[in-house]
Design a protein around this motif. Structure first.
Motif, PDB file in Angstrom:
ATOM      1  N   THR A 248       1.036  -1.125   0.297  1.00 21.43           N
ATOM      2  CA  THR A 248      -0.174  -0.176  -0.389  1.00 21.43           C
ATOM      3  C   THR A 248       1.298   1.368  -0.222  1.00 21.43           C
ATOM      4  O   THR A 248       1.793   1.324   1.114  1.00 21.43           O
ATOM      5  N   GLU A 252      -3.234   3.828  -2.133  1.00 20.75           N
ATOM      6  CA  GLU A 252      -3.322   2.431  -3.087  1.00 20.75           C
ATOM      7  C   GLU A 252      -2.733   1.618  -2.801  1.00 20.75           C
ATOM      8  O   GLU A 252      -1.655   1.589  -2.660  1.00 20.75           O
ATOM      9  N   PHE A 254      -0.754  -1.465  -4.239  1.00 21.44           N
ATOM     10  CA  PHE A 254      -0.619  -2.448  -5.408  1.00 21.44           C
ATOM     11  C   PHE A 254       0.185  -3.795  -5.628  1.00 21.44           C
ATOM     12  O   PHE A 254      -0.081  -4.046  -4.461  1.00 21.44           O
ATOM     13  N   SER A 274      -1.912  -1.237 -10.064  1.00 24.81           N
ATOM     14  CA  SER A 274      -3.062  -0.382  -8.930  1.00 24.81           C
ATOM     15  C   SER A 274      -3.378  -2.514  -8.933  1.00 24.81           C
ATOM     16  O   SER A 274      -4.652  -2.231  -9.615  1.00 24.81           O
ATOM     17  N   LYS A 277      -7.307   0.069  -8.671  1.00 23.22           N
ATOM     18  CA  LYS A 277      -8.277   0.875  -9.698  1.00 23.22           C
ATOM     19  C   LYS A 277      -8.302  -0.854 -10.654  1.00 23.22           C
ATOM     20  O   LYS A 277      -9.478  -0.107 -11.115  1.00 23.22           O
TER      21      LYS A 277
END
Length: 311
Positions: A248, A252, A254, A274, A277
């Motif tokens: 993180t 976010e 990943f 990500s 996403k």
């Protein structure tokens, strides 16, 4: 006693108990459905991203291998360059003249190159371009420099400030005698990183001694990423046995994998995508599902109250 009498007269009807039980069962089932459903989807996307990252590493490898092959082709051309051979054999040139010829007449013929060094077999420098002048002493201490002086085609990288230079060393022979070694190289640039990103959609970061010197997304100011890189370096051997993992960074999540090839031509790097996403669409579905679940709970509660009135 009035309070004791009131407690004895208080009665919670069975139908309400049944409604509460049905409500709790529906709530637990929905919670379990959302939890395991979310976990299954995240695991699925993790596996998809993991495969994408393996493909990205192959892209990096192929691009770097193509560069290495071009360098070897350049070195073959330089080995047969008459002006370069004249610099090796003509003892009337002074050092300043050799440097000027190398930088002004030979190097411009190779647009990709930013480093050119001509070395005698004993390790003394015959000529080099200006960019590299302050770093010659460091270059002489490298393994790729020593290997080339042994008559081997060598490869490696080193740093000029915060820039990484990829380089090869090629012995030059005249009448089967090694008369010099030519070193040639170029910068690893943001354009290289962006090319990987455009081909794969993945983020790429190169680092050196806990310093991210080249990245598509994370720079030196990203303290959380710098701390992550520090962790990578301190646990490198353990992490090499892992194909991919999660991290993180700035809230976010990943999925990432690190380079484990120990390639002397390419500095350490990671590739990442990500997870959040990738899950945007899934999270929208989850929100819609949550609303549907709340509606189902409401309907279930109402129906349980209706059916329980007959009990």
């Amino acid at each position: 006693n009035i309070s004791t009498h009131s407690m004895k007269n208080f009665y919670f009807p069975f139908r309400y108990k049944l409604s509460a039980l049905i409500f709790m069962i529906i709530l637990v089932l929905l919670a379990a459905f959302f939890y395991w459903g979310q976990k299954a989807l995240e695991d699925r996307f993790f596996n998809v991203i993991e495969q994408d990252l393996l493909q990205t590493k192959r892209i990096v490898h192929d691009l770097m291998q193509q560069r290495l092959e071009r360098f070897i082709q350049y070195s073959n051309v330089l080995e047969n360059n008459n002006l370069l051979r004249e610099l090796i054999t003509d003892k009337t040139f002074d050092r300043l003249t050799r440097d000027d010829i190398l930088e002004e007449e030979i190097l411009p013929g190779f647009e990709e190159l930013s480093v050119l060094i001509l070395v005698q077999p004993d390790g003394n420098i015959l000529a080099n371009n200006q960019l590299i002048q302050e770093h010659i002493a460091h270059i002489k201490q490298t393994n790729f420099f020593a290997d080339a002086l042994k008559g081997e085609l060598s490869q490696g990288y080193f740093f000029v400030g915060n820039q990484c230079i990829q380089i090869i060393g090629k012995p030059i022979y005249i009448l089967e005698e090694m008369t010099a070694v030519i070193f040639l190289g170029t910068r690893l640039t943001r354009r290289d990183a962006k090319k990987v990103h455009s081909l794969s959609g993945a983020e790429l970061a190169f680092w050196n001694q806990q310093n991210v010197f080249l990245s598509t997304k994370w720079g030196q100011t990203k303290h959380s990423f710098k701390a992550f890189i520090s962790q990578l370096e301190s646990n490198a051997e353990q992490l090499k046995s892992m194909s991919s993992s999660k991290i993180t960074i700035d809230d976010e999540r990943f999925v990432y994998t690190m380079d484990t090839s120990n390639d002397h031509f390419v500095p350490p790097y990671i590739v990442a995508k990500s997870l959040d996403k990738q899950l945007i669409f899934v999270n929208k579905m989850k929100q819609d599902g949550l609303l549907a679940g709340l509606f189902a709970i409401l309907i279930g509660t109402i129906l349980s109250l209706i059916f329980s009135r007959s009990i």
